[in-house]
Enzyme design. Structure first.
Site, PDB file in Angstrom:
ATOM      1  N   HIS A   1     123.375  66.756  17.915  1.00 14.00           N
ATOM      2  CA  HIS A   1     123.006  67.096  16.540  1.00 14.00           C
ATOM      3  C   HIS A   1     124.256  67.071  15.669  1.00 14.00           C
ATOM      4  CE1 HIS A   1     124.264  70.976  18.193  1.00 14.00           C
ATOM      5  NE2 HIS A   1     124.293  71.502  16.979  1.00 14.00           N
TER       6      HIS A   1
ATOM      7  N   HIS B   1     116.923  74.355  16.216  1.00 15.12           N
ATOM      8  CA  HIS B   1     118.273  74.701  15.763  1.00 15.12           C
ATOM      9  C   HIS B   1     118.642  73.849  14.546  1.00 15.12           C
ATOM     10  CE1 HIS B   1     122.439  75.965  16.066  1.00 15.12           C
ATOM     11  NE2 HIS B   1     122.843  74.709  16.175  1.00 15.12           N
TER      12      HIS B   1
ATOM     13  N   HIS C   1     126.064  69.186  13.689  1.00 10.56           N
ATOM     14  CA  HIS C   1     127.007  70.245  13.336  1.00 10.56           C
ATOM     15  C   HIS C   1     128.445  69.852  13.668  1.00 10.56           C
ATOM     16  CE1 HIS C   1     123.793  73.671  13.221  1.00 10.56           C
ATOM     17  NE2 HIS C   1     123.843  72.975  12.105  1.00 10.56           N
TER      18      HIS C   1
ATOM     19  N   ASP D   1     131.020  71.167  14.953  1.00 10.39           N
ATOM     20  CA  ASP D   1     131.641  71.460  16.239  1.00 10.39           C
ATOM     21  C   ASP D   1     131.080  70.595  17.365  1.00 10.39           C
ATOM     22  OD1 ASP D   1     129.223  72.908  15.945  1.00 10.39           O
ATOM     23  OD2 ASP D   1     129.824  74.387  17.442  1.00 10.39           O
TER      24      ASP D   1
END
Length: 259
Positions: free
Chosen positions: A55, A111, A57, A59
């Site tokens: 995904h 998420h 994000h 990080d």
């Protein structure tokens, strides 16, 4: 078929970047930071042949650009999202072959809306799931974009996998997750045993992941929202008189967010 080697690379304060290696080649899963990845590759004499992303994000993706500078023209697999560094877009039901192994792609929104997971069913070892921030050891990801219903369905897809599946999540959250799980199921003997084992690992600064799916089904409350004891505890906490499984999951996630 040569067996895959799967190793954690620590990044930031609690991230795990996964290195999947075979015969001198490596795949990197969710490289949020390139520096520890490059150090790991150099130390182990590995050549990067592909990157896979769960995904968008930061990080999980911020190391892509530097890794691609060091290893140009490698494929970067990932979901349809705003991360321009992904050059091979994947959707639910796709299959890719890397290191002579087949990776099956599952859409697991919750998420984030773009979240996907990668599943390997290998003839030479236990099946493996790279699930990013969807399922954690003892917990699940926060709902930043998706709904409780979406996350419950996503976890249901994972629940249906073989019980011996090794679960490679992306964060070292296990100890805190199990503290919450014990608030939900204080009488769960398997959970108490897992908590003791996890505390011992962390005292030794050892990873608590990968987990095994069978253990998640016994001890992770987010995988147990069909369990009557879990439902009753969550309903009492949320003061629900009537509920369905979606209600229980939503209230459980809200409880964890405030824990």
């Amino acid at each position: 078929m040569i067996m895959l080697s799967i190793s954690p690379i620590s990044a930031f304060s609690d991230n795990y970047i996964w290195c999947v290696a075979r015969d001198g080649e490596a795949i990197i899963v969710d490289p949020g930071d390139a520096t520890p990845v490059l150090n790991h590759l150099d130390k182990n004499g590995l050549t990067l042949s592909a990157i896979i992303i769960t995904h968008h994000h930061y990080d999980h993706v911020n190391g892509i650009e530097l890794l691609c500078e060091r290893f140009p023209n490698i494929p970067v697999y990932g979901p349809e999202n705003q991360c321009e560094s992904i050059n091979q877009r994947l959707k639910h039901g796709d299959k890719i072959t890397l290191l002579d192994h087949t990776f099956s792609v599952f859409a697991v929104p919750g998420h984030t809306l773009d979240h996907i997971a990668y599943y390997i069913d290998s003839a030479t070892s236990a099946p493996a799931l790279f699930c990013g921030d969807t399922l954690f050891a003892g917990g699940c990801g926060r709902l930043f974009e998706g709904t409780p219903e979406q996350m419950l369905r996503s976890l249901g897809l994972i629940q249906a996998l073989p019980a011996n599946t090794a679960v490679y999540c992306a964060h070292e959250y296990t100890l805190n997750n199990l503290r919450f799980a014990l608030a939900v199921e204080p009488d769960n003997s398997e959970l108490r045993e897992r908590m003791a084992n996890t505390a011992d690992l962390r005292e030794k600064n050892l990873p608590t992941v990968p987990s095994i799916l069978a253990l998640e089904l016994l001890t992770n409350p987010f995988m147990r929202t069909d369990n009557l004891a879990v439902q009753q505890q969550v309903a009492a906490h949320a003061e629900l008189k009537y509920w369905n499984q979606n209600d229980i999951f939503a209230e459980l996630r809200a409880w964890k967010d405030d824990f």
